[in-house]
Motif scaffolding. Structure first.
Motif, mmCIF file in Angstrom:
data_model
loop_
_atom_site.group_PDB
_atom_site.id
_atom_site.type_symbol
_atom_site.label_atom_id
_atom_site.label_comp_id
_atom_site.label_asym_id
_atom_site.label_seq_id
_atom_site.Cartn_x
_atom_site.Cartn_y
_atom_site.Cartn_z
ATOM 1 N N UNK A 64 -37.750 53.160 -27.043
ATOM 2 C CA UNK A 64 -36.677 53.320 -26.058
ATOM 3 C C UNK A 64 -36.822 52.388 -24.874
ATOM 4 N N UNK A 65 -35.712 52.135 -24.216
ATOM 5 C CA UNK A 65 -35.719 51.284 -23.035
ATOM 6 C C UNK A 65 -34.357 50.675 -22.797
ATOM 7 N N UNK A 66 -34.220 49.993 -21.670
ATOM 8 C CA UNK A 66 -32.980 49.322 -21.326
ATOM 9 C C UNK A 66 -32.860 47.973 -22.036
ATOM 10 N N UNK A 67 -31.630 47.614 -22.351
ATOM 11 C CA UNK A 67 -31.276 46.244 -22.711
ATOM 12 C C UNK A 67 -30.237 45.784 -21.695
ATOM 13 N N UNK A 68 -30.507 44.645 -21.039
ATOM 14 C CA UNK A 68 -29.651 44.163 -19.969
ATOM 15 C C UNK A 68 -29.083 42.791 -20.296
ATOM 16 N N UNK A 69 -27.890 42.542 -19.748
ATOM 17 C CA UNK A 69 -27.333 41.196 -19.636
ATOM 18 C C UNK A 69 -27.349 40.854 -18.157
ATOM 19 N N UNK A 70 -27.922 39.706 -17.806
ATOM 20 C CA UNK A 70 -28.132 39.371 -16.401
ATOM 21 C C UNK A 70 -27.556 38.009 -16.054
ATOM 22 N N UNK A 71 -27.485 37.764 -14.753
ATOM 23 C CA UNK A 71 -27.074 36.478 -14.195
ATOM 24 C C UNK A 71 -27.782 36.322 -12.853
#
Length: 217
Positions: A64-71
């Motif tokens: 488990x954990x976060x998946x992020x899209x970043x800028x």
């Protein structure tokens, strides 16, 4: 806990629909238009531009954990306001979040299902997207608005984390000076959006979150 000022209005006429009066930028967000093109812990997540926004899907997983899209973060001062839909199993902190990050560590605000299937909003520090560090704020069980509004702000000195049910009236459950914070004065270098599947293998169908609105002001 304090109240923020509403989003600034843009030029031109208003937009119709439920959230029309607060949609400063009514264009459907895409990866290209938002700049959210970099993964932080992609894991099994996938994204796609759809007619209603950027859809992220994260399959059920034993990790488990976060998946992020970043800028990269905009120049201060700024606010990021987002409208996010989230379909998730009602167990173990499945959620959708906005975040600040130094590229590794992050501080997030999110609505979440807890272990007991209660519905809270939280502000949280993480050593990385899969390693919890500390909770900064945990709200009492509350209705889970869907779609949900989240907002983060950096005025150059302090950062603010906000939630709303209508996109106009935001509460600020947590704010802090950047100096001495978990990310440090110079650590707020990225912003992002993502989802978490905290259910573990075999316990649910996964999470689908759609970024339906994204505005930097």
């Amino acid at each position: 806990m304090g109240f923020s000022t509403p989003p600034s209005s843009g030029g031109g006429g208003g937009t119709s629909g439920m959230f029309g009066p607060v949609l400063t930028n009514a264009a459907v967000p895409t990866s290209a238009s938002t700049g959210l093109t970099t993964w932080q812990n992609q894991a099994t997540a996938t994204v796609a531009d759809t007619p209603v926004g950027i859809a992220m899907t994260l399959a059920d997983s034993g990790s488990p954990g976060f998946s992020f899209r970043t800028r990269p973060a905009p120049a201060t001062p700024y606010k990021v306001t987002a409208l996010i839909s989230c379909i998730a199993n009602t167990a173990n902190y499945t959620c959708s979040a906005l975040m600040f990050s130094d590229g590794t560590k992050n501080t997030t605000i999110f609505w979440s299902y807890t272990n007991a299937a209660n519905l809270n909003y939280l502000v949280q520090n993480n050593n990385n997207p899969t390693s919890f560090a500390s909770n900064l704020f945990v709200g009492n069980p509350a209705p889970y608005p869907n779609p949900l509004w989240l907002q983060i702000q950096d005025d150059g000195t302090s950062v603010y984390f906000r939630v709303s049910a209508d996109g106009y009236n935001f509460i600020t459950p947590y704010s802090t000076a950047k100096a001495g914070s978990f990310l440090g004065a110079s650590g707020f270098t990225n912003v992002g959006w993502g989802i978490a599947n905290q259910t573990g293998a075999g316990s649910g169908p996964g999470v689908i979150g759609t970024l339906m609105y994204w505005n930097v002001s």
